[in-house]
Design an enzyme around this catalytic site. Structure first.
Site, short mmCIF file in Angstrom:
data_model
loop_
_atom_site.label_atom_id
_atom_site.label_comp_id
_atom_site.label_asym_id
_atom_site.label_seq_id
_atom_site.Cartn_x
_atom_site.Cartn_y
_atom_site.Cartn_z
N CYS A 31 0.84 -1.21 0.00
CA CYS A 31 0.00 0.00 0.00
C CYS A 31 0.87 1.25 0.00
CB CYS A 31 -0.92 -0.01 1.23
SG CYS A 31 -1.80 1.54 1.48
N CYS B 58 0.33 3.21 3.61
CA CYS B 58 0.61 2.65 4.93
C CYS B 58 1.91 3.24 5.49
CB CYS B 58 0.73 1.13 4.84
SG CYS B 58 -0.87 0.26 4.89
N HIS C 278 -4.65 0.11 7.88
CA HIS C 278 -5.10 -0.02 6.50
C HIS C 278 -6.58 -0.39 6.41
CE1 HIS C 278 -4.41 -0.81 2.18
NE2 HIS C 278 -5.11 -1.92 2.32
N ASN D 20 -13.28 10.21 -1.33
CA ASN D 20 -13.88 9.17 -2.18
C ASN D 20 -13.64 7.84 -1.50
OD1 ASN D 20 -14.64 10.97 -4.25
ND2 ASN D 20 -12.61 10.86 -5.17
N SER E 231 -8.62 4.92 -5.64
CA SER E 231 -7.55 4.05 -6.16
C SER E 231 -6.85 3.25 -5.06
CB SER E 231 -6.52 4.89 -6.92
OG SER E 231 -5.95 5.87 -6.06
N HIS F 37 -6.87 2.23 1.57
CA HIS F 37 -6.40 2.79 2.84
C HIS F 37 -7.23 4.06 3.15
CE1 HIS F 37 -3.07 3.10 5.89
NE2 HIS F 37 -3.67 4.26 6.04
N HIS G 112 -8.45 7.46 3.57
CA HIS G 112 -7.83 8.76 3.31
C HIS G 112 -8.81 9.67 2.59
CE1 HIS G 112 -7.34 6.91 -0.69
NE2 HIS G 112 -7.11 8.14 -1.16
N GLN H 107 -8.88 13.90 0.52
CA GLN H 107 -8.05 14.85 -0.20
C GLN H 107 -8.50 16.29 0.07
OE1 GLN H 107 -6.87 13.84 -4.30
NE2 GLN H 107 -8.17 12.02 -4.14
#
Length: 396
Positions: free
Chosen positions: A54, A57, A118, A158, A166, A169, A171, A173
């Protein structure tokens, strides 16, 4: 017109979104149609706590060659493949035709890892960890919003491969731009127009004592009888509801309803804690709806950029006409494998939905508030204890 009593749960009708001025066609009678279209492959539910492959990670090397720090809480870094580039930028080229203009855009794109694990999405994180994410949102919003030339900061997440994510994990933006994008610009314009109308209301007021479209809307929604309304849940400061004008099947708007709040930097400590609590509750109910890691796109809409000084009092600053709110746009429709597509009529005319917002809110209210994986873990633990107890000679 025929002498027929209108039933919003049966008859097709249009609803208007006052934030954008756009309509949505509601066709509740179509919920009975069979589905023979595309289904999505099952999403992987059980992920490892750490994935050596990943890019997000702790301690791993990202696709661009940079190595992640061994973070223990959140991690913020500039996107290695940013959609916009920092200034200085080029001047706009001459337009070959008045209809063909170009506007150069500068800015920055940041990635915020929510947690080193993760396998833990917002729905599985403790509220204290979600508060730390909110703190990071506030920090990057203030930092990017204070940079020269930045006119807008968009925070979003997203979640899920079907929403274009994509990497699983956890996250989100943050994109910062030298121009205010189309959708928030439209919302801010309509919020200002409503404020200048000075509509009478018993709801909280915005700056300069003016009316606030979202204060008025939230005030109305929390007053509707729950069984008939669109409120999914609320706490002391925040309400989560399926908006009257929702496009996506289980769309949710999340906003403060006790007072007018222009942005995340205006939240009190109590409101921030309540924010983390309701984010947790909403995402848990989403996952429980179809017993899957529920895909969505989520975005925070607020002031374009935070106040740059304390010279103007909060209740006198016209930029504070914005009202902090979050949009959750999830694609799932009938199950974990059947999603909604915006195609055909919806692309060429206007959005359309089958399930009414009221029906969607009812389904979400009925969704349990304990995550289905936690229930499964608890049952497994209890079963193991019972088995061990039965095999223990001391119990004979």
């Amino acid at each position: 017109m025929a002498d027929i009593e209108f039933d919003p749960s049966t008859h097709p009708h249009r609803r208007v979104n006052p934030l954008t001025g756009e309509h949505v066609l509601v066709s509740p009678h179509r919920t009975k149609r069979p589905w023979l279209g595309q289904t999505e492959p099952p999403q992987q539910t059980i992920l490892p706590q750490y994935d050596p492959k990943c890019y997000l990670c702790p301690g791993n090397t990202r696709a661009g060659g940079q190595q992640n720090e061994k973070y223990e809480s959140t991690m913020l870094f500039e996107n290695d493949y940013a959609a916009v580039l920092p200034p200085p930028g080029p001047a706009a080229p001459p337009a070959p035709h008045p209809l063909l203009t170009t506007e150069p855009v500068q800015g920055g794109c940041d990635v915020l890892c929510f947690h080193p694990r993760h396998d833990l999405t917002l729905a599985r994180l403790p509220c204290a960890d979600i508060e730390r994410i909110i703190d990071e949102w506030r920090t990057v919003y203030k930092k990017r919003g204070a940079q020269d030339g930045i006119e807008y900061v968009q925070i979003f997440e997203n979640k899920g491969a079907m929403m274009g994510c994509s990497n699983p994990h956890p996250h989100g933006q943050v994109w910062s731009l030298s121009a205010v994008p189309t959708l928030p610009a439209m919302e801010l314009s309509n919020l200002k127009k409503y404020a200048l109308s000075n509509a009478p209301s018993d709801a909280p007021r915005g700056p300069l004592g003016r009316a606030c479209l979202l204060c008025d809307y939230a005030h109305f929604e929390v007053g509707v009888v729950q069984e008939e309304g669109r409120v999914v849940l609320k706490n002391e400061h925040w309400v989560a509801l399926v908006p009257w004008w929702a496009i996506w099947p289980f769309e949710i708007m999340l906003l403060p309803y006790k007072r007018h709040v222009p942005s995340i930097v205006h939240l009190t400590p109590e409101e921030k804690t309540a924010f983390a609590d309701i984010l947790s509750q909403v995402t848990v109910r989403y996952d429980n709806l179809f017993s899957c890691s529920f895909a969505y796109s989520m975005g925070i809409h607020q002031r374009s950029i935070p106040p740059q000084s304390d010279v103007i009092p909060e209740d006198q600053d016209e930029e504070n006409l914005a009202h902090l709110h979050l949009h959750f746009a999830p694609p799932l429709l009938r199950s974990a494998s059947v999603r909604k597509f915006l195609v055909g009529f919806e692309l060429m005319a206007e959005p359309q939905r089958d399930l009414t917002p009221e029906q969607a809110a009812q389904r979400l209210r009925a969704s349990p508030n304990v995550h289905y994986l936690d229930v499964s873990d608890s049952k497994s633990t209890d079963t193991a204890k019972e088995t061990q107890g039965a095999a223990d000679p001391s119990n004979s």
